[in-house]
Scaffold this motif. Sequence first.
Motif, short mmCIF file in Angstrom:
data_model
loop_
_atom_site.label_atom_id
_atom_site.label_comp_id
_atom_site.label_asym_id
_atom_site.label_seq_id
_atom_site.Cartn_x
_atom_site.Cartn_y
_atom_site.Cartn_z
N GLU A 49 0.82 -1.21 0.00
CA GLU A 49 0.00 0.00 0.00
C GLU A 49 0.85 1.26 0.00
N THR A 50 0.22 2.36 -0.40
CA THR A 50 0.79 3.69 -0.25
C THR A 50 -0.14 4.46 0.67
N VAL A 61 -4.44 14.74 12.13
CA VAL A 61 -3.70 14.35 10.93
C VAL A 61 -4.70 13.66 10.01
N THR A 62 -4.70 14.07 8.75
CA THR A 62 -5.59 13.48 7.76
C THR A 62 -4.77 12.57 6.85
N LEU A 63 -5.19 11.29 6.78
CA LEU A 63 -4.49 10.27 6.02
C LEU A 63 -5.40 9.71 4.94
N GLU A 64 -4.81 9.23 3.84
CA GLU A 64 -5.58 8.63 2.76
C GLU A 64 -4.87 7.39 2.25
N ALA A 65 -5.64 6.31 2.06
CA ALA A 65 -5.16 5.07 1.45
C ALA A 65 -6.32 4.47 0.68
N LEU A 83 -5.27 -0.30 6.21
CA LEU A 83 -4.23 -0.09 7.21
C LEU A 83 -4.80 0.35 8.56
N LYS A 84 -4.21 -0.17 9.63
CA LYS A 84 -4.58 0.23 10.99
C LYS A 84 -3.59 1.29 11.46
N GLU A 93 2.67 20.86 12.58
CA GLU A 93 2.64 20.00 11.39
C GLU A 93 3.26 18.63 11.64
N LEU A 94 3.81 18.41 12.84
CA LEU A 94 4.42 17.13 13.18
C LEU A 94 3.35 16.13 13.57
N ALA A 95 3.39 14.96 12.98
CA ALA A 95 2.50 13.86 13.35
C ALA A 95 3.33 12.60 13.55
N VAL A 96 3.06 11.89 14.63
CA VAL A 96 3.75 10.63 14.92
C VAL A 96 2.67 9.56 15.08
N PHE A 97 2.82 8.47 14.32
CA PHE A 97 1.81 7.42 14.36
C PHE A 97 2.42 6.09 13.94
N SER A 98 1.71 5.01 14.27
CA SER A 98 2.14 3.68 13.84
C SER A 98 1.14 3.16 12.82
N VAL A 99 1.64 2.31 11.94
CA VAL A 99 0.83 1.72 10.87
C VAL A 99 1.07 0.23 10.85
N LYS A 100 0.00 -0.54 10.72
CA LYS A 100 0.13 -1.98 10.52
C LYS A 100 -1.05 -2.45 9.69
#
Length: 101
Positions: A49-50, A61-65, A83-84, A93-100
């Motif tokens: 994925e991207t 934070v706004t994310l798109e997949a 994605l989770k 503007e700093l965002a820290v997150f985990s992806v799995k």
Amino acid sequence: MRRLMVMAVLCVTLVGCAASQYKFVCNDGTCEVETSGPATLDFEREFGETLEVVETADDRVTLEAESDRKSFKMGESGTVGPLKVTVTNIKGELAVFSVKE
């Protein structure tokens, strides 16, 4: 598997310059991400994925997949596409997150 990706991109326009930076480390199926500004994160090798960081503003934070777009506040977890995501910090503007997956 462990992967470290660090990227800095400078965009020059007629009116000025904007910077977008990100880094991520992947280990045992989870990637820890830190971004500053919009970015496109290539998780093709890890998840096929991207993930796009569209915007970080107003403590979200706004994310798109896969055409699925979601906004998250600090401390929130949820899914965007397949994605989770768990957001651990947002500051400006700093965002820290985990992806799995």
